[in-house]
Scaffold this motif. Structure first.
Motif, PDB file in Angstrom:
ATOM      1  N   LEU A 138       4.263   2.579   1.113  1.00  0.00           N
ATOM      2  CA  LEU A 138       5.516   2.194   1.031  1.00  0.00           C
ATOM      3  C   LEU A 138       6.300   1.168   0.017  1.00  0.00           C
ATOM      4  CD1 LEU A 138       6.771   2.700   5.104  1.00  0.00           C
ATOM      5  CD2 LEU A 138       7.163   3.931   2.921  1.00  0.00           C
ATOM      6  N   LEU A 139       4.529  -0.119   0.063  1.00  0.00           N
ATOM      7  CA  LEU A 139       5.215  -1.395  -0.922  1.00  0.00           C
ATOM      8  C   LEU A 139       5.027  -0.756  -2.317  1.00  0.00           C
ATOM      9  CD1 LEU A 139       3.555  -4.130   1.140  1.00  0.00           C
ATOM     10  CD2 LEU A 139       5.784  -3.484   0.948  1.00  0.00           C
ATOM     11  N   VAL A 140       3.922  -0.078  -2.931  1.00  0.00           N
ATOM     12  CA  VAL A 140       3.734   0.862  -3.926  1.00  0.00           C
ATOM     13  C   VAL A 140       4.786   1.353  -4.057  1.00  0.00           C
ATOM     14  CG1 VAL A 140       2.949   2.387  -5.394  1.00  0.00           C
ATOM     15  CG2 VAL A 140       1.281   0.595  -3.845  1.00  0.00           C
ATOM     16  N   SER A 141       5.879   2.190  -3.652  1.00  0.00           N
ATOM     17  CA  SER A 141       6.757   3.779  -4.834  1.00  0.00           C
ATOM     18  C   SER A 141       8.056   2.895  -4.011  1.00  0.00           C
ATOM     19  CB  SER A 141       7.647   4.094  -2.788  1.00  0.00           C
ATOM     20  OG  SER A 141       5.842   4.923  -3.067  1.00  0.00           O
ATOM     21  N   ALA A 142       7.827   1.079  -3.426  1.00  0.00           N
ATOM     22  CA  ALA A 142       9.727   0.715  -3.245  1.00  0.00           C
ATOM     23  C   ALA A 142       9.295   0.111  -4.638  1.00  0.00           C
ATOM     24  CB  ALA A 142       9.531   0.012  -2.079  1.00  0.00           C
ATOM     25  N   SER A 143       8.317  -0.773  -4.978  1.00  0.00           N
ATOM     26  CA  SER A 143       8.243  -1.727  -6.522  1.00  0.00           C
ATOM     27  C   SER A 143       7.920  -0.663  -7.627  1.00  0.00           C
ATOM     28  CB  SER A 143       7.315  -2.794  -6.384  1.00  0.00           C
ATOM     29  OG  SER A 143       6.273  -2.274  -6.162  1.00  0.00           O
ATOM     30  N   SER A 144       8.249   0.904  -7.673  1.00  0.00           N
ATOM     31  CA  SER A 144       7.841   1.609  -8.935  1.00  0.00           C
ATOM     32  C   SER A 144       8.730   0.674  -9.837  1.00  0.00           C
ATOM     33  CB  SER A 144       8.778   2.647  -8.489  1.00  0.00           C
ATOM     34  OG  SER A 144       7.256   3.445  -7.267  1.00  0.00           O
ATOM     35  N   VAL A 145       8.513   0.595 -11.108  1.00  0.00           N
ATOM     36  CA  VAL A 145       8.873   0.717 -12.297  1.00  0.00           C
ATOM     37  C   VAL A 145       9.041   1.385 -13.227  1.00  0.00           C
ATOM     38  CG1 VAL A 145       8.472  -1.906 -11.499  1.00  0.00           C
ATOM     39  CG2 VAL A 145       7.112  -0.462 -13.253  1.00  0.00           C
ATOM     40  N   SER A 146       8.338   2.921 -12.353  1.00  0.00           N
ATOM     41  CA  SER A 146       8.303   3.977 -13.642  1.00  0.00           C
ATOM     42  C   SER A 146       8.210   5.292 -12.339  1.00  0.00           C
ATOM     43  CB  SER A 146       7.105   3.878 -14.572  1.00  0.00           C
ATOM     44  OG  SER A 146       6.080   3.897 -13.988  1.00  0.00           O
ATOM     45  N   VAL A 147       8.490   6.622 -12.667  1.00  0.00           N
ATOM     46  CA  VAL A 147       8.744   7.729 -12.403  1.00  0.00           C
ATOM     47  C   VAL A 147       6.872   7.551 -11.863  1.00  0.00           C
ATOM     48  CG1 VAL A 147       8.803   9.440 -13.601  1.00  0.00           C
ATOM     49  CG2 VAL A 147       9.383   9.981 -11.297  1.00  0.00           C
TER      50      VAL A 147
ATOM     51  N   GLN B  34       4.863   4.806 -11.308  1.00  0.00           N
ATOM     52  CA  GLN B  34       4.155   4.545  -9.874  1.00  0.00           C
ATOM     53  C   GLN B  34       4.750   5.524  -8.649  1.00  0.00           C
ATOM     54  OE1 GLN B  34       5.569   0.357 -10.588  1.00  0.00           O
ATOM     55  NE2 GLN B  34       5.260   0.136  -8.318  1.00  0.00           N
ATOM     56  N   LEU B  35       6.171   5.486  -8.682  1.00  0.00           N
ATOM     57  CA  LEU B  35       6.346   6.590  -7.769  1.00  0.00           C
ATOM     58  C   LEU B  35       5.753   7.647  -7.075  1.00  0.00           C
ATOM     59  CD1 LEU B  35       8.722   6.189  -5.751  1.00  0.00           C
ATOM     60  CD2 LEU B  35      10.038   8.393  -7.112  1.00  0.00           C
TER      61      LEU B  35
END
Length: 471
Positions: free
Chosen positions: A103-112, A114-115
């Protein structure tokens, strides 16, 4: 009263339930896990299109959505084999911790991309948690209590289904989609830590010798090391296939071909021998899981799409159908576990499959322009009734065919074929819809043809259910 009468053995009606003293801790722990998993899943999914658009990655949205299912294949294999070798505690605890991190990785996404990574890790953790919980139920409860416990797992999704999507929508509109991910991470963190602590302290049994949470199986019954390379290739094939069906140019076609080749080559190595030819016993039970799951989630995906884009039904109205589906699934699951517990499990699978066939028929009829779109909307809750009745029964049948030290392997196979069913059935349905459109049938005509094809797997399940019987 004579002494002989005083010491008579208890009857079946006097047997302990899932909330009796030997099972209370395990029941509450597993219910909490399912509640958190359901809340996270149902709240996150509606925000993904907004996130992809904000990250300029709409063209890669099929990969964002498909990476979760693909990773679930790998997570299910890893979690199931790990549960057989070391007990279900460790993969369950790791899966909950990963659910917070993703959830933290997805929330801090700077590109698709990373999502995509965040969704992949989320699928990995979800696969581990789902298989670990099912394995732990098989290890912790006698067969007579498993239908009730599986019904409890379904009931744990009711509140998340009622409040998760609306709250996520409000938060996303008032703040941003990132706030949804961050908020869920905060809500999940403390319960996840508490769960890890409980699992570390939980004894393997209580004073009565009844297990609460499973521990290490006997050495001679432990499964071999998981075929992680095979699982990874299968996950890759699922991801390629889901990405490929999003377009119809040569490049997308190559992705589809590559995905199909990987699935055909590696899937049989993670399933019981004879699964695809419906060999009696466990192979058929695993096959039924894939066919029913694939059909249900295809209905859940395509019916709302048709209603919103073609029949101009309000999204709020369609949301009511989603909520009704979740409640009716849990209700039907409770009925099969409580009121129909003495009916043969394979007969309930047949009944549930026929109900799903009826729901598909409603979807077909509701595809015609002269018919009220509400007819098609009935397909969603009616399919949920069928799944609520048959899905726990398929799980019980699968566990009844498994050796005690191979429960994790069995649940892993069920999870694998469930995900494969979603990928394959939805992929075929999407292809059929596009072929129908290319042939000039019209969009509603294309949906009618596509829904008609879903009658095949539902009726096949009704016919094959008897081959999974455990008597």
């Amino acid at each position: 009263m004579t002494a002989k009468q005083a010491v008579r053995p208890p009857s079946e009606t006097e047997q302990p339930g899932i909330f009796s003293r030997p099972y209370t801790a395990a029941t509450l722990t597993f219910a909490a896990v399912m509640f958190l998993t359901g809340f996270g899943a149902l709240a996150v999914v509606p925000t993904l299109p907004t996130a992809a658009q904000d990250l300029d990655g709409v063209s890669l949205f099929p990969l964002v959505a498909g990476s979760f299912v693909a990773a679930s294949l790998l997570g299910g294999v890893l979690g199931g084999h790990w549960a057989d070798r070391s007990g279900a505690r460790r993969p369950l605890a790791l899966g909950m911790v990963l659910s917070v991190l993703t959830l933290l990785v997805s929330a801090s996404s700077v590109s698709v991309w990373q999502l995509v990574i965040g969704r992949f890790v989320d699928g990995l953790s979800a696969g581990m948690v789902a298989v670990s919980v099912t394995t732990a139920i098989g290890q912790s409860y006698p067969e007579s209590l498993r239908p009730r416990m599986l019904a409890m797992m379904s009931a744990s999704w009711i509140i998340p289904s009622l409040v998760g999507p609306p709250i996520a929508g409000v938060v996303a509109e008032a703040w941003s989609w990132r706030a949804v991910f961050y908020g869920l991470a905060v809500l999940t963190a403390l319960p996840a830590i508490a769960l890890v602590a409980v699992l570390r302290r939980a004894p393997a049994g209580d004073g009565d010798g009844r297990p609460t949470l499973p521990d290490l199986p006997p050495a001679e019954e432990r499964a071999s090391r998981p075929p992680l390379f095979v699982a990874a290739m299968l996950s890759l094939g699922a991801a390629l296939g889901q990405y490929g069906v999003s377009g119809w140019d040569v490049r997308h076609l190559l992705f589809v071909v590559a995905g199909v080749v990987l699935l055909v080559v590696f899937a049989p190595r993670l399933l019981p021998p004879g699964t695809w030819r419906s060999a009696r016993g466990l192979p058929t039970a695993v096959l039924l899981r894939g066919l029913t799951s694939g059909t249900y989630f295809t209905v859940e995906a395509l019916v709302p799409l048709m209603l919103i884009t073609e029949r101009r039904v309000a999204a709020v109205t369609v949301g009511v159908a989603f909520t009704a589906s979740a409640v009716l699934w849990a209700g039907a699951s409770w009925v099969q576990g409580k009121l129909l517990q003495h009916v043969a499990r394979h007969r309930l699978v047949t009944a549930g499959a026929l109900i799903m066939a009826a729901s598909v028929a409603f979807a077909v009829v509701g595809s015609f322009s002269g018919v009220s779109p509400l007819v098609a909307m009935v397909a969603m809750p009616l399919a949920a009734v069928g799944m609520g009745m048959l899905d726990p029964c398929v799980t019980v049948l699968s566990l009844s065919h498994s050796a005690p030290g191979r429960l994790g392997h069995t649940t892993s196979a069920m999870q694998t074929n469930m995900n494969l069913g979603q990928v394959v059935v939805l992929g075929f349905a999407t292809a059929a819809l596009n072929v129908g459109l290319a042939a000039g049938t019209g969009r509603l005509g294309g949906y009618a043809v596509t829904f008609s094809l879903l009658l095949v797997p539902t009726l096949l399940v009704a016919v094959l259910a008897v081959r999974a019987r455990n008597d």
